[in-house]
Design a protein around this motif. Structure first.
Motif, PDB file in Angstrom:
ATOM      1  N   UNK A  75       0.835  -1.214   0.000  1.00 35.28           N
ATOM      2  CA  UNK A  75       0.000   0.000   0.000  1.00 35.28           C
ATOM      3  C   UNK A  75       0.864   1.256   0.000  1.00 35.28           C
ATOM      4  N   UNK A  76       1.890   1.269   0.819  1.00 35.28           N
ATOM      5  CA  UNK A  76       2.785   2.429   0.893  1.00 35.28           C
ATOM      6  C   UNK A  76       3.540   2.605  -0.425  1.00 35.28           C
ATOM      7  N   UNK A  77       3.999   1.506  -1.023  1.00 30.43           N
ATOM      8  CA  UNK A  77       4.696   1.589  -2.307  1.00 30.43           C
ATOM      9  C   UNK A  77       3.789   2.162  -3.398  1.00 30.43           C
ATOM     10  N   UNK A  78       2.541   1.690  -3.436  1.00 26.56           N
ATOM     11  CA  UNK A  78       1.580   2.189  -4.429  1.00 26.56           C
ATOM     12  C   UNK A  78       1.310   3.693  -4.202  1.00 26.56           C
ATOM     13  N   UNK A  79       1.145   4.068  -2.946  1.00 25.02           N
ATOM     14  CA  UNK A  79       0.900   5.470  -2.618  1.00 25.02           C
ATOM     15  C   UNK A  79       2.081   6.335  -3.055  1.00 25.02           C
ATOM     16  N   UNK A  80       3.300   5.847  -2.815  1.00 26.83           N
ATOM     17  CA  UNK A  80       4.493   6.583  -3.254  1.00 26.83           C
ATOM     18  C   UNK A  80       4.543   6.694  -4.776  1.00 26.83           C
ATOM     19  N   UNK A  81       4.139   5.647  -5.452  1.00 27.60           N
ATOM     20  CA  UNK A  81       4.121   5.674  -6.918  1.00 27.60           C
ATOM     21  C   UNK A  81       3.141   6.738  -7.431  1.00 27.60           C
ATOM     22  N   UNK A  82       1.947   6.783  -6.840  1.00 32.96           N
ATOM     23  CA  UNK A  82       0.959   7.788  -7.242  1.00 32.96           C
ATOM     24  C   UNK A  82       1.457   9.207  -6.963  1.00 32.96           C
ATOM     25  N   UNK A  83       2.048   9.382  -5.806  1.00 33.78           N
ATOM     26  CA  UNK A  83       2.551  10.712  -5.432  1.00 33.78           C
ATOM     27  C   UNK A  83       3.664  11.132  -6.382  1.00 33.78           C
ATOM     28  N   UNK A  84       4.561  10.211  -6.723  1.00 29.86           N
ATOM     29  CA  UNK A  84       5.658  10.524  -7.640  1.00 29.86           C
ATOM     30  C   UNK A  84       5.117  10.903  -9.018  1.00 29.86           C
ATOM     31  N   UNK A  85       4.120  10.174  -9.498  1.00 32.34           N
ATOM     32  CA  UNK A  85       3.503  10.519 -10.792  1.00 32.34           C
ATOM     33  C   UNK A  85       2.847  11.896 -10.747  1.00 32.34           C
ATOM     34  N   UNK A  86       2.125  12.168  -9.662  1.00 30.30           N
ATOM     35  CA  UNK A  86       1.478  13.477  -9.520  1.00 30.30           C
ATOM     36  C   UNK A  86       2.510  14.600  -9.452  1.00 30.30           C
ATOM     37  N   UNK A  87       3.609  14.350  -8.751  1.00 28.44           N
ATOM     38  CA  UNK A  87       4.683  15.355  -8.677  1.00 28.44           C
ATOM     39  C   UNK A  87       5.256  15.652 -10.061  1.00 28.44           C
ATOM     40  N   UNK A  88       5.445  14.631 -10.851  1.00 27.93           N
ATOM     41  CA  UNK A  88       5.954  14.828 -12.212  1.00 27.93           C
ATOM     42  C   UNK A  88       5.004  15.659 -13.060  1.00 27.93           C
ATOM     43  N   UNK A  89       3.706  15.369 -12.937  1.00 26.80           N
ATOM     44  CA  UNK A  89       2.709  16.144 -13.698  1.00 26.80           C
ATOM     45  C   UNK A  89       2.688  17.602 -13.258  1.00 26.80           C
ATOM     46  N   UNK A  90       2.715  17.815 -11.950  1.00 25.11           N
ATOM     47  CA  UNK A  90       2.685  19.180 -11.425  1.00 25.11           C
ATOM     48  C   UNK A  90       3.937  19.936 -11.861  1.00 25.11           C
ATOM     49  N   UNK A  91       5.082  19.300 -11.803  1.00 22.96           N
ATOM     50  CA  UNK A  91       6.333  19.950 -12.210  1.00 22.96           C
ATOM     51  C   UNK A  91       6.299  20.303 -13.696  1.00 22.96           C
ATOM     52  N   UNK A  92       5.785  19.389 -14.524  1.00 22.13           N
ATOM     53  CA  UNK A  92       5.687  19.665 -15.968  1.00 22.13           C
ATOM     54  C   UNK A  92       4.738  20.835 -16.226  1.00 22.13           C
ATOM     55  N   UNK A  93       3.586  20.848 -15.544  1.00 22.51           N
ATOM     56  CA  UNK A  93       2.642  21.964 -15.695  1.00 22.51           C
ATOM     57  C   UNK A  93       3.269  23.276 -15.262  1.00 22.51           C
ATOM     58  N   UNK A  94       3.984  23.222 -14.160  1.00 24.83           N
ATOM     59  CA  UNK A  94       4.627  24.424 -13.631  1.00 24.83           C
ATOM     60  C   UNK A  94       5.676  24.958 -14.607  1.00 24.83           C
ATOM     61  N   UNK A  95       6.473  24.079 -15.168  1.00 24.10           N
ATOM     62  CA  UNK A  95       7.495  24.511 -16.123  1.00 24.10           C
ATOM     63  C   UNK A  95       6.847  25.108 -17.374  1.00 24.10           C
ATOM     64  N   UNK A  96       5.745  24.501 -17.824  1.00 23.26           N
ATOM     65  CA  UNK A  96       5.031  25.014 -18.996  1.00 23.26           C
ATOM     66  C   UNK A  96       4.474  26.412 -18.716  1.00 23.26           C
ATOM     67  N   UNK A  97       3.877  26.598 -17.538  1.00 18.07           N
ATOM     68  CA  UNK A  97       3.306  27.901 -17.175  1.00 18.07           C
ATOM     69  C   UNK A  97       4.415  28.950 -17.022  1.00 18.07           C
ATOM     70  N   UNK A  98       5.551  28.551 -16.451  1.00 17.65           N
ATOM     71  CA  UNK A  98       6.663  29.485 -16.291  1.00 17.65           C
ATOM     72  C   UNK A  98       7.219  29.917 -17.644  1.00 17.65           C
ATOM     73  N   UNK A  99       7.306  28.988 -18.588  1.00 21.81           N
ATOM     74  CA  UNK A  99       7.772  29.324 -19.932  1.00 21.81           C
ATOM     75  C   UNK A  99       6.799  30.297 -20.599  1.00 21.81           C
ATOM     76  N   UNK A 100       5.517  30.024 -20.470  1.00 21.57           N
ATOM     77  CA  UNK A 100       4.500  30.908 -21.042  1.00 21.57           C
ATOM     78  C   UNK A 100       4.580  32.289 -20.382  1.00 21.57           C
TER      79      UNK A 100
END
Length: 162
Positions: free
Chosen positions: A102-127
């Motif tokens: 359960x903890x491993x799965x939760x970490x996997x979801x959090x890591x994926x969400x962090x990647x998405x948020x970071x990509x969105x943030x970089x896109x918004x900063x570039x814009x």
């Protein structure tokens, strides 16, 4: 009687019934640039707000990731034993391997969400950088046009046209 006639004449000259028509000056190119700068500024502020919200989300996800990493480390130290999980106000016994999964799965979801948020943030900063450059160019153009207008007026004043 003469006084009233004089007064009527004065009033008609001082306050004519048809107001003088004042022509509007032609729109200057600077007013168009000012409108562009205003719209770009509002877009820039919106992007900054979105970036701020994304950074807050990123911070919360990183905190959750750290907490789950600590739980994973504690579960890794256990050889065998009972693990309890808080479900509402009740502690429920859980299998150690199930807890680790359960903890491993939760970490996997959090890591994926962090990647998405970071990509969105970089896109918004570039814009935001692009919009800021556009604003800077428009402001420079406005300054150039204002200087040209001032130079033109000064030249007319020197020639005696004003």
């Amino acid at each position: 009687f003469f006084f009233f006639y004089f007064w009527d004449c004065f009033l008609s000259l001082a306050f004519p019934s048809q107001p003088a028509q004042i022509s509007n000056p032609p729109p200057s190119p600077m007013s168009g640039l000012a409108a562009v700068v205003d719209s770009d500024l509002s877009e820039f502020r919106g992007l900054q707000s979105q970036i701020s919200n994304l950074r807050q989300t990123q911070q919360k996800l990183m905190q959750q990731q750290n907490e789950n990493d600590m739980v994973k480390a504690e579960l890794g130290r256990l050889q065998a034993g009972k693990v309890y999980k808080m479900v509402g106000p009740v502690l429920v016994e859980q299998d150690l391997e199930e807890a680790k999964t359960t903890v491993d799965k939760r970490l996997e979801f959090i890591t994926n969400d962090l990647g998405k948020v970071e990509a969105d943030c970089m896109q918004k900063e570039e814009k935001a950088r692009e919009v800021a450059d556009k604003i800077r160019k428009a402001q420079t153009e406005m300054q150039r046009q204002a200087k040209e207008e001032v130079d033109k007026i000064q030249a007319q004043a020197q020639e005696g046209q004003i």
